[in-house]
Design a protein around this motif. Structure first.
Motif, PDB file in Angstrom:
ATOM      1  N   ALA A  67       0.874  -1.189   0.000  1.00 31.43           N
ATOM      2  CA  ALA A  67       0.000   0.000   0.000  1.00 31.43           C
ATOM      3  C   ALA A  67       0.902   1.228   0.000  1.00 31.43           C
ATOM      4  CB  ALA A  67      -0.922  -0.008   1.215  1.00 31.43           C
ATOM      5  N   ILE A  68       0.998   1.850  -1.159  1.00 35.72           N
ATOM      6  CA  ILE A  68       1.964   2.926  -1.382  1.00 35.72           C
ATOM      7  C   ILE A  68       1.819   4.084  -0.412  1.00 35.72           C
ATOM      8  CG2 ILE A  68       2.477   4.785  -3.035  1.00 35.72           C
ATOM      9  CD1 ILE A  68       2.345   2.889  -5.238  1.00 35.72           C
ATOM     10  N   LYS A  69       0.616   4.315   0.098  1.00 38.99           N
ATOM     11  CA  LYS A  69       0.452   5.502   0.926  1.00 38.99           C
ATOM     12  C   LYS A  69       1.328   5.464   2.167  1.00 38.99           C
ATOM     13  CE  LYS A  69      -3.533   4.846   4.037  1.00 38.99           C
ATOM     14  NZ  LYS A  69      -4.230   3.573   3.836  1.00 38.99           N
ATOM     15  N   ALA A  70       1.738   4.282   2.584  1.00 42.59           N
ATOM     16  CA  ALA A  70       2.612   4.184   3.763  1.00 42.59           C
ATOM     17  C   ALA A  70       3.941   4.896   3.527  1.00 42.59           C
ATOM     18  CB  ALA A  70       2.864   2.725   4.123  1.00 42.59           C
ATOM     19  N   ASN A  71       4.465   4.766   2.311  1.00 42.91           N
ATOM     20  CA  ASN A  71       5.731   5.425   1.976  1.00 42.91           C
ATOM     21  C   ASN A  71       5.944   5.397   0.463  1.00 42.91           C
ATOM     22  OD1 ASN A  71       8.406   6.141   1.438  1.00 42.91           O
ATOM     23  ND2 ASN A  71       9.144   5.334   3.382  1.00 42.91           N
ATOM     24  N   PRO A  72       5.689   6.519  -0.194  1.00 41.28           N
ATOM     25  CA  PRO A  72       5.765   6.559  -1.661  1.00 41.28           C
ATOM     26  C   PRO A  72       7.118   7.037  -2.200  1.00 41.28           C
ATOM     27  CG  PRO A  72       4.676   8.540  -0.857  1.00 41.28           C
ATOM     28  CD  PRO A  72       5.114   7.764   0.367  1.00 41.28           C
ATOM     29  N   PHE A  73       8.148   7.063  -1.376  1.00 38.82           N
ATOM     30  CA  PHE A  73       9.479   7.532  -1.816  1.00 38.82           C
ATOM     31  C   PHE A  73       9.936   6.676  -2.993  1.00 38.82           C
ATOM     32  CE2 PHE A  73      14.215   7.769  -0.606  1.00 38.82           C
ATOM     33  CZ  PHE A  73      14.399   9.008  -1.196  1.00 38.82           C
ATOM     34  N   GLU A  74      10.323   7.328  -4.093  1.00 39.52           N
ATOM     35  CA  GLU A  74      10.557   6.584  -5.334  1.00 39.52           C
ATOM     36  C   GLU A  74      11.579   5.449  -5.182  1.00 39.52           C
ATOM     37  OE1 GLU A  74      10.436   8.696  -9.132  1.00 39.52           O
ATOM     38  OE2 GLU A  74      12.219   7.551  -9.713  1.00 39.52           O
ATOM     39  N   PRO A  75      12.740   5.695  -4.543  1.00 38.20           N
ATOM     40  CA  PRO A  75      13.674   4.569  -4.384  1.00 38.20           C
ATOM     41  C   PRO A  75      13.073   3.399  -3.590  1.00 38.20           C
ATOM     42  CG  PRO A  75      14.794   6.667  -4.005  1.00 38.20           C
ATOM     43  CD  PRO A  75      13.332   6.983  -4.109  1.00 38.20           C
ATOM     44  N   VAL A  76      12.171   3.705  -2.650  1.00 35.87           N
ATOM     45  CA  VAL A  76      11.501   2.626  -1.908  1.00 35.87           C
ATOM     46  C   VAL A  76      10.601   1.835  -2.859  1.00 35.87           C
ATOM     47  CG1 VAL A  76       9.703   2.155  -0.169  1.00 35.87           C
ATOM     48  CG2 VAL A  76      11.621   3.675   0.396  1.00 35.87           C
ATOM     49  N   LEU A  77       9.853   2.547  -3.706  1.00 42.93           N
ATOM     50  CA  LEU A  77       8.967   1.852  -4.652  1.00 42.93           C
ATOM     51  C   LEU A  77       9.780   0.976  -5.599  1.00 42.93           C
ATOM     52  CD1 LEU A  77       6.350   4.619  -5.567  1.00 42.93           C
ATOM     53  CD2 LEU A  77       6.273   2.905  -3.747  1.00 42.93           C
ATOM     54  N   LYS A  78      10.931   1.496  -6.049  1.00 46.51           N
ATOM     55  CA  LYS A  78      11.776   0.705  -6.960  1.00 46.51           C
ATOM     56  C   LYS A  78      12.338  -0.515  -6.258  1.00 46.51           C
ATOM     57  CE  LYS A  78      13.217   4.134 -10.321  1.00 46.51           C
ATOM     58  NZ  LYS A  78      14.075   5.295 -10.531  1.00 46.51           N
ATOM     59  N   HIS A  79      12.691  -0.352  -4.987  1.00 43.44           N
ATOM     60  CA  HIS A  79      13.216  -1.494  -4.241  1.00 43.44           C
ATOM     61  C   HIS A  79      12.114  -2.531  -4.006  1.00 43.44           C
ATOM     62  CE1 HIS A  79      15.814  -3.709  -1.542  1.00 43.44           C
ATOM     63  NE2 HIS A  79      14.821  -3.764  -0.672  1.00 43.44           N
ATOM     64  N   MET A  80      10.910  -2.035  -3.753  1.00 38.96           N
ATOM     65  CA  MET A  80       9.782  -2.908  -3.447  1.00 38.96           C
ATOM     66  C   MET A  80       9.314  -3.677  -4.689  1.00 38.96           C
ATOM     67  SD  MET A  80       8.482  -3.052  -0.341  1.00 38.96           S
ATOM     68  CE  MET A  80       8.066  -1.803   0.841  1.00 38.96           C
ATOM     69  N   ALA A  81       9.461  -3.048  -5.883  1.00 41.68           N
ATOM     70  CA  ALA A  81       8.826  -3.584  -7.094  1.00 41.68           C
ATOM     71  C   ALA A  81       9.110  -5.070  -7.351  1.00 41.68           C
ATOM     72  CB  ALA A  81       9.181  -2.733  -8.305  1.00 41.68           C
ATOM     73  N   PRO A  82      10.380  -5.512  -7.277  1.00 39.74           N
ATOM     74  CA  PRO A  82      10.606  -6.942  -7.536  1.00 39.74           C
ATOM     75  C   PRO A  82      10.273  -7.835  -6.328  1.00 39.74           C
ATOM     76  CG  PRO A  82      12.693  -5.798  -7.185  1.00 39.74           C
ATOM     77  CD  PRO A  82      11.624  -4.753  -7.150  1.00 39.74           C
ATOM     78  N   LEU A  83      10.031  -7.224  -5.168  1.00 39.50           N
ATOM     79  CA  LEU A  83       9.813  -8.025  -3.957  1.00 39.50           C
ATOM     80  C   LEU A  83       8.357  -8.405  -3.759  1.00 39.50           C
ATOM     81  CD1 LEU A  83      11.999  -6.046  -1.337  1.00 39.50           C
ATOM     82  CD2 LEU A  83      12.632  -8.083  -2.642  1.00 39.50           C
ATOM     83  N   VAL A  84       7.443  -7.510  -4.185  1.00 38.87           N
ATOM     84  CA  VAL A  84       6.027  -7.745  -3.910  1.00 38.87           C
ATOM     85  C   VAL A  84       5.284  -8.073  -5.197  1.00 38.87           C
ATOM     86  CG1 VAL A  84       6.050  -6.225  -1.880  1.00 38.87           C
ATOM     87  CG2 VAL A  84       5.381  -5.293  -4.111  1.00 38.87           C
ATOM     88  N   ASP A  85       4.019  -8.506  -5.043  1.00 38.59           N
ATOM     89  CA  ASP A  85       3.249  -8.917  -6.214  1.00 38.59           C
ATOM     90  C   ASP A  85       2.438  -7.778  -6.803  1.00 38.59           C
ATOM     91  OD1 ASP A  85       3.847 -11.858  -6.058  1.00 38.59           O
ATOM     92  OD2 ASP A  85       3.088 -11.485  -4.051  1.00 38.59           O
ATOM     93  N   GLY A  86       1.966  -6.885  -5.939  1.00 38.58           N
ATOM     94  CA  GLY A  86       1.119  -5.807  -6.445  1.00 38.58           C
ATOM     95  C   GLY A  86       1.292  -4.541  -5.638  1.00 38.58           C
ATOM     96  N   PHE A  87       0.730  -3.476  -6.156  1.00 36.89           N
ATOM     97  CA  PHE A  87       0.789  -2.178  -5.481  1.00 36.89           C
ATOM     98  C   PHE A  87      -0.623  -1.630  -5.361  1.00 36.89           C
ATOM     99  CE2 PHE A  87       5.051  -2.710  -6.900  1.00 36.89           C
ATOM    100  CZ  PHE A  87       5.830  -2.002  -5.995  1.00 36.89           C
ATOM    101  N   ASP A  88      -0.950  -1.114  -4.177  1.00 35.57           N
ATOM    102  CA  ASP A  88      -2.249  -0.473  -3.982  1.00 35.57           C
ATOM    103  C   ASP A  88      -2.049   1.023  -3.919  1.00 35.57           C
ATOM    104  OD1 ASP A  88      -3.934  -2.766  -3.808  1.00 35.57           O
ATOM    105  OD2 ASP A  88      -2.923  -3.221  -1.925  1.00 35.57           O
ATOM    106  N   ILE A  89      -2.803   1.727  -4.742  1.00 33.87           N
ATOM    107  CA  ILE A  89      -2.722   3.186  -4.747  1.00 33.87           C
ATOM    108  C   ILE A  89      -4.055   3.763  -4.290  1.00 33.87           C
ATOM    109  CG2 ILE A  89      -0.992   3.259  -6.579  1.00 33.87           C
ATOM    110  CD1 ILE A  89      -3.321   3.997  -8.507  1.00 33.87           C
ATOM    111  N   ALA A  90      -4.034   5.038  -3.923  1.00 35.15           N
ATOM    112  CA  ALA A  90      -5.263   5.675  -3.448  1.00 35.15           C
ATOM    113  C   ALA A  90      -5.491   7.040  -4.100  1.00 35.15           C
ATOM    114  CB  ALA A  90      -5.249   5.800  -1.932  1.00 35.15           C
TER     115      ALA A  90
END
Ligand SMILES: *Cc1c(COP(=O)(O)O)cnc(C)c1O
Length: 410
Positions: A67-90
């Motif tokens: 759930a991106i709202k917890a922390n949308p910092f771009e490097p965090v999203l890039k790090h998360m991308a291969p680790l998780v299956d999906g992203f929830d946006i609001a």
């Protein structure tokens, strides 16, 4: 002066050379490489370790969404991308952030009340799944899809009649602005399917910040039961079920970590015995703070040390404009201390009781009340832990004009 306890410092933070050591760097090196305090530091290693721990505990078939709202910092999203299956946006702003980070829109789902026409349009044309929050929103999505000549991918967010017990923030049960009341779901689903939407199933979110495994287990069983009932009333097996999340982290003195293995065990049993309507459904959880909250620390510097009526104040260059939750002003009833430490004297023994405050001219700006800490002087660094989620973007950084904090991922 009697000290008040502070919350538990999360695992993974060590001392080196007397200082807090994160991601292979000491606190003062981190500040030097970022340029200045105040600073949020997020650890790749701790994020990855948390995802591994979840994968180990959960059935392989349960996907993990961030759930991106917890922390949308771009490097965090890039790090998360291969680790998780999906992203929830609001919001469409979060859609933009996810797309900037290179996330495939097919892995994104969009929940949240009050989606504007332009937001629906952006999401539908990108191929994002809408978690539809009302019949009105469903009708608008269908009309937009027809106008654009795109088949919208739509799931329904259900407002269930139960809640996640003991959760810090209740988001289900009774009248709510979120989701579609359970009894109205079958008709809306049939309408969406008839109008040619790509039917993506149900989203049932029951609450947030729960530390009690039994409460989560009960809510998850209720979610599966409700999903089965609704699927049968809709008359089709569910393609997908987002089971919500709600996994909490210990912020305060006395908080015990969630017993993840117990939750995993119950899910293994549930998944082995799914009703027919859910047998082919993609299943996922959506987590924010559990993935990133404990992987972040907020560093600020002591700019003044003063005494008032026998109370010592460490006045820092940080504050509630970056750490609203730690100040006790983000949905807490009684203010309690987050985990805090003197980062530049991380292995020193506590020797005095102090109030740590921010630099904002308001009595609300407190980072720790009567904390028992090593003696700190002007120039020392203060660490506030559990700062990975709902920090930088969930705090009023424009308030009083001090500006935003820096952020780094190490
Ligand atoms: C906020 C939110 C989350 C994330 O909550 P956490 O407590 O950070 O895990 C997940 N799903 C929905 C629908 C939310 O609104």
């Amino acid at each position: 002066m009697k000290a008040k306890p502070v919350g538990p410092i999360p695992e993974g933070f060590k001392a080196q050379g007397g200082e807090l050591f994160v991601g292979g760097q000491t606190a003062s090196d981190l500040v030097a490489s970022a340029g200045s305090t105040p600073l949020f530091v997020y650890s790749r290693e701790l994020i990855s370790a948390r995802v591994r721990k979840l994968r180990d505990a959960l059935p392989a078939r349960i996907g993990i969404n961030y759930a991106i709202k917890a922390n949308p910092f771009e490097p965090v999203l890039k790090h998360m991308a291969p680790l998780v299956d999906g992203f929830d946006i609001a919001s469409s702003g979060e859609l933009q952030l996810a797309q900037n980070a290179g996330v495939d829109p097919a892995r994104i789902s969009f929940a949240g009340p009050g989606k504007r026409g332009e937001e629906l349009e952006a999401a539908i044309s990108a191929g994002v799944t809408l978690n539809c929050e009302s019949s009105g929103e469903g009708e608008r999505a269908i009309a937009i899809g027809q106008r654009l000549g795109v088949c919208p991918r739509i799931a329904i967010r259900v407002n269930p009649d139960f809640e996640l017990k003991g959760s810090g923030m209740k988001m289900g049960g009774g009248a709510k602005p979120f989701g579609v009341d359970a009894e109205k779901v079958p008709d809306l689903a049939k309408y969406l399917i008839n109008e040619g939407a790509e039917w993506r199933g149900l989203h049932i979110f029951t609450g947030s910040q729960a530390l009690n495994a039994d409460a989560i287990i009960e809510a998850q069983s209720n979610v599966l039961k409700l999903a089965d009932e609704l699927a049968r009333l809709i008359g089709e097996p569910l393609p997908k079920l987002n089971m919500g999340g709600g996994f909490g982290i210990p912020y305060f003195p006395g908080d015990e970590p969630l017993e993840l293995d117990a939750v995993g065990c119950a899910l293994h049993a549930n998944v082995a015995d799914l009703p027919e309507s859910l047998q082919d459904a993609e299943l996922c959880l959506e987590l924010g703070r559990y993935l990133i909250g404990e992987a972040g620390v907020y560093l600020c510097r002591v700019v003044d040390r003063k005494d008032s009526h026998g109370v010592t104040y460490l006045v820092t260059d940080g504050g509630l404009h970056h750490q609203l939750a730690a100040s006790g002003n983000f949905g807490t009833v009684v203010r309690r201390n987050y985990p805090v430490a003197i980062a530049s004297r991380f292995d020193a023994e506590p020797s005095e009781v102090v109030n740590v405050v921010g630099c904002l001219c308001t009595p609300l700006d407190r980072l720790a009340d009567l904390a028992h800490l090593p003696r700190a002087e002007v120039g020392d660094l203060v660490a506030v832990f559990c700062a990975g989620a709902y920090g930088a973007t969930a705090s009023p950084s424009a308030f009083l004009g001090h500006g935003s904090a820096r952020e780094i991922l190490v």
